[in-house]
Design a protein around this motif. Structure first.
Motif, short mmCIF file in Angstrom:
data_model
loop_
_atom_site.label_atom_id
_atom_site.label_comp_id
_atom_site.label_asym_id
_atom_site.label_seq_id
_atom_site.Cartn_x
_atom_site.Cartn_y
_atom_site.Cartn_z
N ALA A 49 0.91 -1.36 -0.01
CA ALA A 49 -0.15 0.16 0.05
C ALA A 49 0.78 1.37 -0.01
O ALA A 49 1.90 1.34 0.56
N ALA A 50 0.49 2.34 -0.49
CA ALA A 50 1.04 3.59 -0.55
C ALA A 50 0.32 4.80 -0.18
O ALA A 50 -1.26 4.63 -0.35
N ILE A 51 0.69 5.87 0.14
CA ILE A 51 0.05 7.14 0.51
C ILE A 51 0.82 8.26 0.05
O ILE A 51 1.96 8.23 0.42
N SER A 52 0.00 9.23 -0.22
CA SER A 52 0.70 10.56 -0.72
C SER A 52 1.20 11.22 0.60
O SER A 52 0.71 11.09 1.64
N GLY A 53 2.05 12.22 0.25
CA GLY A 53 2.50 13.27 1.36
C GLY A 53 1.48 13.78 2.29
O GLY A 53 1.53 13.74 3.24
N THR A 58 -4.53 7.20 -1.90
CA THR A 58 -3.93 5.95 -1.52
C THR A 58 -3.87 5.07 -2.60
O THR A 58 -4.53 5.05 -3.47
N TYR A 59 -3.15 3.98 -2.42
CA TYR A 59 -3.35 2.93 -3.54
C TYR A 59 -2.60 1.52 -3.09
O TYR A 59 -1.86 1.55 -1.94
N TYR A 60 -3.51 0.52 -3.17
CA TYR A 60 -3.53 -0.91 -2.80
C TYR A 60 -3.02 -2.04 -3.89
O TYR A 60 -3.38 -1.71 -4.95
N ARG A 67 -9.44 -5.03 2.75
CA ARG A 67 -9.11 -5.46 4.11
C ARG A 67 -8.11 -4.55 4.78
O ARG A 67 -8.06 -4.54 5.91
N PHE A 68 -7.16 -3.92 3.99
CA PHE A 68 -6.16 -3.19 4.55
C PHE A 68 -6.32 -1.76 4.34
O PHE A 68 -7.03 -1.35 3.28
N THR A 69 -6.05 -0.89 5.22
CA THR A 69 -6.04 0.62 5.06
C THR A 69 -4.79 1.26 5.48
O THR A 69 -4.31 1.11 6.57
N ILE A 70 -4.53 2.07 4.67
CA ILE A 70 -3.12 2.77 4.90
C ILE A 70 -3.68 4.26 5.26
O ILE A 70 -4.49 4.84 4.61
N SER A 71 -2.83 4.83 6.21
CA SER A 71 -3.27 6.14 6.89
C SER A 71 -1.98 6.80 7.44
O SER A 71 -1.08 6.38 7.45
N ILE A 107 2.60 9.86 -5.30
CA ILE A 107 2.32 8.49 -4.79
C ILE A 107 3.30 7.46 -5.36
O ILE A 107 3.29 7.70 -6.71
N LYS A 108 3.72 6.75 -4.86
CA LYS A 108 4.85 5.79 -5.56
C LYS A 108 4.35 4.23 -5.04
O LYS A 108 4.11 4.06 -3.91
N SER A 109 4.83 3.45 -6.02
CA SER A 109 4.66 2.11 -5.42
C SER A 109 5.71 1.07 -5.95
O SER A 109 5.67 -0.08 -5.64
N ASN A 110 6.84 1.76 -6.49
CA ASN A 110 7.85 0.77 -6.76
C ASN A 110 8.85 0.78 -5.60
O ASN A 110 9.65 1.89 -5.37
#
Length: 127
Positions: A49-53, A58-60, A67-71, A107-110
């Motif tokens: 998961a990722a979240i912006s500044g 958010t991105y999963y 099921r999951f939540t990033i904060s 937002i980044k995921s790599n």
């Protein structure tokens, strides 16, 4: 330079919940995009998961959506990963990571985009 420290891992039965936390050093936490990754034995590190500044984006990965939540709480320099309905296949070492962001919505995921990593916290889900 950002230092990251994860906590909250542990052993839980399938269907249970855990909340991971990642505390960051520094006074410009909001200028970093944050991500959670995991690595199971014998497998490569994978995006979770990722979240912006600013926290507005958010991105999963597909397998954790719903099921999951990033904060994040920028006042506390902390990012969280709430994990519900855990499955045996969620078992892994979970890492948080930070990447400088040019704008608050970035937002980044790599994994290669993240220069700063925590030491990891073990999550074990039993059947």
């Amino acid at each position: 330079q950002v230092q990251l420290v994860e906590s909250g891992g542990g052993l839980v039965q399938a269907g249970g919940s855990l909340r991971l936390s990642c505390a960051a050093s520094g006074r410009t936490f909001s200028s970093y995009a944050m991500g959670w990754f995991r690595q199971a034995p014998g497998k490569e590190r994978a995006f979770v998961a990722a979240i912006s500044g600013g926290g507005g984006r958010t991105y999963y990965r597909d397998s954790v959506k719903g099921r999951f939540t990033i904060s994040r709480d920028n006042a506390k320099n902390t990012v969280y990963l709430q994990m519900n309905s855990l499955k045996v296949e969620d078992t892994a070492v979970y890492y948080c990571a930070a990447a400088p962001a040019l704008y608050s919505g970035s937002i980044k995921s790599n994994p290669g985009e993240f220069p700063y990593w925590g030491q990891g916290t073990q999550v074990t889900v039993s059947s």
